[in-house]
Each structure stands twice: as C-alpha cells, then as structure tokens.
Design an enzyme around this catalytic site. Structure first.
Site, PDB file in Angstrom:
ATOM      1  N   ASP A  74       0.703  -1.236  -0.008  1.00 15.36           N
ATOM      2  CA  ASP A  74       0.074  -0.009  -0.068  1.00 15.36           C
ATOM      3  C   ASP A  74       0.790   1.387  -0.023  1.00 15.36           C
ATOM      4  OD1 ASP A  74      -2.706  -0.817  -0.340  1.00 15.36           O
ATOM      5  OD2 ASP A  74      -2.929  -1.248   1.813  1.00 15.36           O
ATOM      6  N   GLU A 144      -4.117   4.246   8.051  1.00 15.57           N
ATOM      7  CA  GLU A 144      -4.833   2.870   7.537  1.00 15.57           C
ATOM      8  C   GLU A 144      -4.490   1.841   8.544  1.00 15.57           C
ATOM      9  OE1 GLU A 144      -3.776   1.732   3.614  1.00 15.57           O
ATOM     10  OE2 GLU A 144      -4.864  -0.060   3.972  1.00 15.57           O
ATOM     11  N   ILE A 152      -9.095 -10.366  16.293  1.00 18.74           N
ATOM     12  CA  ILE A 152      -8.560 -10.303  17.473  1.00 18.74           C
ATOM     13  C   ILE A 152      -7.082  -9.461  17.374  1.00 18.74           C
ATOM     14  CG2 ILE A 152      -7.280 -11.638  19.312  1.00 18.74           C
ATOM     15  CD1 ILE A 152      -9.618 -13.891  18.777  1.00 18.74           C
ATOM     16  N   LYS A 193     -27.225  -4.402   6.016  1.00 21.55           N
ATOM     17  CA  LYS A 193     -26.890  -5.057   7.302  1.00 21.55           C
ATOM     18  C   LYS A 193     -25.389  -5.488   7.732  1.00 21.55           C
ATOM     19  CE  LYS A 193     -30.275  -6.384   9.692  1.00 21.55           C
ATOM     20  NZ  LYS A 193     -31.060  -5.574  10.528  1.00 21.55           N
ATOM     21  N   THR A 195     -22.987  -3.650   6.933  1.00 20.85           N
ATOM     22  CA  THR A 195     -22.506  -2.470   7.467  1.00 20.85           C
ATOM     23  C   THR A 195     -22.809  -2.021   8.759  1.00 20.85           C
ATOM     24  OG1 THR A 195     -22.317  -1.573   4.972  1.00 20.85           O
ATOM     25  CG2 THR A 195     -22.258   0.099   6.834  1.00 20.85           C
ATOM     26  N   CYS A 384      16.721  -6.464 -11.035  1.00 16.70           N
ATOM     27  CA  CYS A 384      17.290  -7.112  -9.925  1.00 16.70           C
ATOM     28  C   CYS A 384      17.851  -8.433 -10.478  1.00 16.70           C
ATOM     29  CB  CYS A 384      16.637  -7.028  -8.725  1.00 16.70           C
ATOM     30  SG  CYS A 384      17.441  -6.984  -7.267  1.00 16.70           S
ATOM     31  N   GLY A 386      16.591 -10.263 -12.550  1.00 20.51           N
ATOM     32  CA  GLY A 386      16.238 -10.184 -14.031  1.00 20.51           C
ATOM     33  C   GLY A 386      17.818  -9.973 -14.960  1.00 20.51           C
ATOM     34  N   HIS A 510      15.632  -1.498  -8.214  1.00 23.16           N
ATOM     35  CA  HIS A 510      14.247  -1.639  -8.570  1.00 23.16           C
ATOM     36  C   HIS A 510      13.611  -0.347  -9.071  1.00 23.16           C
ATOM     37  CE1 HIS A 510      13.572  -5.462  -6.941  1.00 23.16           C
ATOM     38  NE2 HIS A 510      14.461  -5.362  -6.365  1.00 23.16           N
ATOM     39  N   GLU A 512      11.033   0.354 -10.433  1.00 22.39           N
ATOM     40  CA  GLU A 512       9.490   0.495 -10.445  1.00 22.39           C
ATOM     41  C   GLU A 512       9.092   1.232  -9.284  1.00 22.39           C
ATOM     42  OE1 GLU A 512      11.350  -2.325 -10.071  1.00 22.39           O
ATOM     43  OE2 GLU A 512      10.351  -3.760  -8.873  1.00 22.39           O
TER      44      GLU A 512
HETATM   45  N1  GLN Z   1      17.852 -12.934  -5.349  1.00 27.82           N
HETATM   46  C1  GLN Z   1      18.658 -11.918  -5.994  1.00 27.82           C
HETATM   47  C2  GLN Z   1      19.746 -11.143  -4.749  1.00 27.82           C
HETATM   48  O1  GLN Z   1      19.450 -11.298  -3.639  1.00 27.82           O
HETATM   49  C3  GLN Z   1      17.861 -10.671  -6.516  1.00 27.82           C
HETATM   50  C4  GLN Z   1      16.936 -10.116  -5.602  1.00 27.82           C
HETATM   51  C5  GLN Z   1      15.721  -9.271  -6.270  1.00 27.82           C
HETATM   52  O2  GLN Z   1      15.518  -9.539  -7.305  1.00 27.82           O
HETATM   53  N2  GLN Z   1      15.233  -8.192  -5.687  1.00 27.82           N
HETATM   54  O3  GLN Z   1      20.737 -10.464  -5.270  1.00 27.82           O
END
Ligand code: GLN
Length: 546
Positions: A74, A144, A152, A193, A195, A384, A386, A510, A512
C-alpha cells in the site's frame, strides 16, 4: 492552514480487500490537491516485524522506501498517488510494536511494572501514529489500519484509536470506516446489514465512525443512504459511495464527486476548496485515450498473483500514459518456459521484462527467455534478479562459460559471475539485512541509461544480497556487454547494457518503486517506447513481405 496536525483513521469492516489503501490514497490526493501537506501510514496487525521475510503469495509485493524500509505494498500506492516519498515511519506492524516494547522492558525502562497490552502496547501504537504528525512536516496524517474490525489482532489498534480520539479531541481525530454493501442478486437488492454490524462492532470498542465509505457494485439510492446514516449514527452526507472503478486512478475523482474530501475537512474544522487535479486529469486522459498498443511479457515465478508485481504493473500504466499507448502486460510463468517453447511464448511480444526474485525456482526459464530476446533483438528490461540472469546468460552463451551462475543458485559453480556482496558474507539473519533503500549510481556517458535519465548521477532503491562479480567485468565487457552504471563508493555494477542490441538494459535496482503518476519512471517510459518502435519495425517488415 492547519495549526495542529489532524489525524484521519481508515478502518475496514465486513471483509478484507475492499481497497482501504486506494481510498486512503485517494482522500490524501484530494487533500494534497487543496494545499494540505498530507501523508499516509499503514498499521499492519501481523506479527512479522516487516513484510521483508514474507513470501509474495502472502501479501503481494514487498515495497521498499528510500530509507530502506521493507514495507506493505500500500505504501507504493501512497507514493504513486502523492508523489511524496514514504519512510520507515509510514509502515508499522504488530511485530515491530512488540519488538520495541520488549526491548524497552529488557533495558529496564518500565521500572519494575508489569508490561501489558494496555497501556504499553497501545502507548507504543499511539507513539508510532504520532511520529509523522510531530515531525511538523504534515498538516494531515491518514492512518490506515490493516485487517478488519472485529479481528482479535486488530483490537489494540482500535483501542489506540479510541484513546487518541479522546486525547486529541473530536476535531483533530476522525474515523473513516470502509465497508461493503453487497448486492444479493436473488433478492435484486443491496443490503445494509453487514455495514450496520460492522459499525456496531466498532462501537463495541468505543469508536464511532465519522464517515462511511461503502464499497458497492451498484449505485446507492437516496433511501439506502438515509437508512445507513440513521442506523450507523453518521450524517447522510457522510455516507460515501465507492462503486467499482475501471482503474484505481479514477477513485480520487469519484471520491471528489461524492464529497469525501469536504466531509472529512468539515469534521476536522478545516476549510475546503476546489482541488487542483489538473496534472492528475491530464494523466487520466492520456491513460484512457491511447493511440496504439504494445504487448510486453512479464516473466516471473509469482505471476499467478498480480499483487506480486504491483509496482511493475503500475509503472507500465504510468509509462504507457506518457507514451500515449496501452501497455498490455502478458504474464508468463518462468517455470513453464524452456528452449522448446520460447518461440511460441515470446515471438509475438514487443518487449520482455524479467522480474526480480529469490531462489532457484524458474531461473532456467528466465535464462532461456533472455537468450531468445537477445538474439531476436526484442527490447529487454531486467530488474534485479532479471539483470543478474542476463549476465549469466551472456557468460554462458557468449563467453562459453557453461556453468556460469549466481552463487545464490549454485554455490560451487566454477564461474560465479553473480556473487554474494562482500558486506553480506557475515550476515546470518534474514530480516532487514539485504542491501536496502536508495543508493547512488553514476552513469557513464554515451549509454542508453545516460540518454534515458538525462543525467550522470542518480539514486535508485535496492533490495538484494548478490551482485555482478567485478572479477568477470573485463571479460564480459570485451565480449560486448557493457556495465554503464556504478556505485561511486563501492564500484558495484548497477546497470548493464548491450550496445549492439536495439534496447537491452538490466538494472540491479528496482526502478518500479519510484514510478508515480506525476513522475513516470524514465526507464519504463523508454522501455515502452522501445517496444513501440520494435512493434512498428515488425509491422513494416511484415508489410514489405506481403
Ligand atoms: N535474489 C537476488 C539477490 O538477492 C535478486 C533479488 C531481487 O531480485 N530483488 O541478489
């Protein structure tokens, strides 16, 4: 402008997966667009200290912040909507709360007292909720609360909200309760109901909802809104409909139409004005009116669960809008890929992204896929794991190092082209011990990356233990693959490219995580553009052949 920080708690009832995160992010967007400095925090009731050790099948992707927190996905929505970075303080779990309380107890800070859920755990929760508010950086903090009212494990959080509402005062702390109004097709009716029950459960814990956001598949009639208001002790204008949307990015406008922002601001004693959503709506127009379409293969081992690659999918939406194309993402399970089927599974694609991941499962399929796209000149982005697989594929098939591998997959490989980082060698604990968060990267000139970023120094977020082994750099570069991005202090390779390919980029980080509606990530934008170019080339070749 607010004098003291105001708190909005978002709770959920009836069922999970109602989209509390999107409602919280949409409300925050509307408040931000009226000039209020707004942030969002997520409290998760599970006992893991953070989601870093969780399998993506549990709660989806683990999102990473600049300051290296491994968090709930999130937080990704919060950043994508608000374009403001989140931090460690924006995600707190029960595990983290207990860990701090137990550490304090061990240090003797409770002076011989019995340590209890109330007041010690609830005090720690209240403290964590107010860290962001007390920083002075925000007018409004939206918190949130994960899970569903009545669970619980959520009880201490609801109790902390009850106490805070009392301590901070009615105008400074309010509760927005998200609930489900189901449609019974046999009766042809929406039902209130569940809600009513969920609001009642909240009241049993001493918390009165101030605003109800009702998830529904059909329009709420005027009569139904009146009924909900009457039975749930809220004003009629505080009954907000949240009908299913075709894209999550429509939700801020839908909440604006329903007046969620003005009801919230009125309850908080703050002025409301017309939110400035100009840029947001420009994005929506581009997103909804594409001129073309590209198909990109997403190769990973968790593709059955869309949430596993949430940030990647959203980054494609941002990048698609920037290019005015629709990006159709085709999920391809890496475990089902091999040399015999790469042509049938990949040849129609305009681009291929090989996803991040851990462990051995599915990696040979990723390597076969990379060989194919490298040879066929299909645009490629490796993230990463990839990127690491692209290096292994190159070492095996171009350098002829047959058993080249990552020591993550084969500790005794004779060619560890990907190896454990020096800093990781003494690490034994799994939680929070990877190379995490934002790190500097210098980009060399005359590379795809320097053109994509338009600058020579960037910062991107990481989450890994293994790295490109610099012992093989000279050999790999001599064969043609170039390392184009480095960490300036450690010399770790952060980016690799193939200059002879039309668009082949692997990144150790990363990208993204940093893509937002206001700032689509340049690598994704360039990758989608390359996929579009590739598609156009393929089409002109086919036309010439006919
Ligand atoms: N497993 C790989 C590493 O630890 C790549 C990690 C990943 O793709 N976030 O280096």
């Amino acid at each position: 402008m607010a004098v003291t920080t105001k708190y909005v708690f978002v709770t959920g009832g009836v069922t999970s997966s109602l989209g509390k995160g999107i409602i919280a992010a949409s409300l925050a967007k509307l408040l931000q667009a009226q000039g209020y400095r707004t942030t969002i925090q997520k409290l998760d009731p599970y006992i893991n200290v953070d989601p870093g050790t969780l399998n993506p099948y549990e709660h989806g992707e683990c999102y990473v912040t600049d300051d290296g927190a491994e968090t709930d996905l999130d937080l990704g929505h919060y950043e994508r909507f608000l374009n403001v970075p989140t931090s460690q303080a924006n995600n707190v779990t029960t595990g983290r709360i207990y860990q701090s309380v137990i550490e304090k107890e061990r240090r003797g800070e409770f002076l011989g007292k019995t340590v209890q859920v109330i007041p010690h755990i609830t005090d720690e929760i209240k403290h964590r909720i107010q860290i962001l508010g007390k920083s002075g950086d925000y007018d409004i903090v939206i918190t949130e609360i994960g899970g569903t009212v009545g669970d619980i494990e959520s009880l201490p959080y609801i109790e902390a909200v009850r106490q805070l509402k009392w301590e901070l005062g009615e105008e400074n702390a309010i509760v927005v309760h998200l609930t489900l109004v189901p449609y019974l097709s046999a009766a042809g009716e929406l039902k209130t109901k569940p809600t009513q029950h969920s609001v009642k459960t909240l009241m049993e814990s001493g918390v009165q909802a101030d605003v109800l956001v009702c998830r529904t598949e059909h329009q709420l009639s005027d009569g139904l809104r009146t009924k909900l208001a009457r039975f749930c002790n809220v004003k009629k204008e505080a009954v907000i409909q949240s009908i299913d949307a075709s894209t999550i990015y429509d939700v801020p406008n839908m909440m604006l139409d329903e007046g969620l922002d003005s009801v919230v601001l009125e309850r908080l004693g703050l002025e409301s004005s017309k939110p400035n959503l100009e840029r947001w709506n420009e994005f929506l127009t581009r997103h909804k009116n594409p001129n073309n379409e590209v198909t990109i293969g997403l190769i990973g081992k968790y593709v059955e669960l869309q949430d596993s690659y949430k940030s990647i999918l959203e980054a494609f939406i941002h990048a698609g809008a920037a290019n005015e194309v629709k990006v159709k993402v085709e999920s391809i399970h890496s475990e089902h890929l091999d040399k015999s089927n790469v042509v049938s599974k990949l040849s129609h694609l305009n681009g291929v992204l090989v996803a991040p991941g851990f462990g051995e499962r599915g990696i040979e399929g990723k390597i076969d896929a990379i060989k194919y796209v490298r040879e066929q000149n299909i645009p490629f982005l490796g993230i990463c794991l990839g990127m690491q697989m692209a290096v292994i594929e190159y070492a095996r098939n171009i350098l002829g190092l047959e058993d080249a591998n990552s020591t993550e997959m084969n500790e005794s490989t004779s060619h560890p082209v990907i190896d454990l980082m020096e800093s990781q060698k003494a690490v034994t604990d799994k939680g929070g011990t990877m190379r995490l968060g934002a790190w500097d990267c210098d980009i060399i000139a005359d590379s795809i990356s320097s053109e994509v970023y338009g600058m020579s120094s960037i910062q991107e977020r990481h989450r890994h233990r293994y790295e490109f082994n610099n012992d093989y750099k000279q050999q790999i570069e001599a064969a043609g693959m170039k390392a184009t991005g480095f960490n300036p202090e450690t010399n770790l390779v952060e980016i690799i490219e193939l200059p002879d390919h039309q668009w082949f980029v692997g990144v150790q980080y990363h990208p993204e995580y940093k893509s937002t509606v206001a700032n689509p990530h340049p690598l994704f934008v360039a990758f989608v553009k390359a996929a579009l170019n590739h598609k156009e080339q393929q089409e002109s070749v086919t036309m010439a052949q006919n």
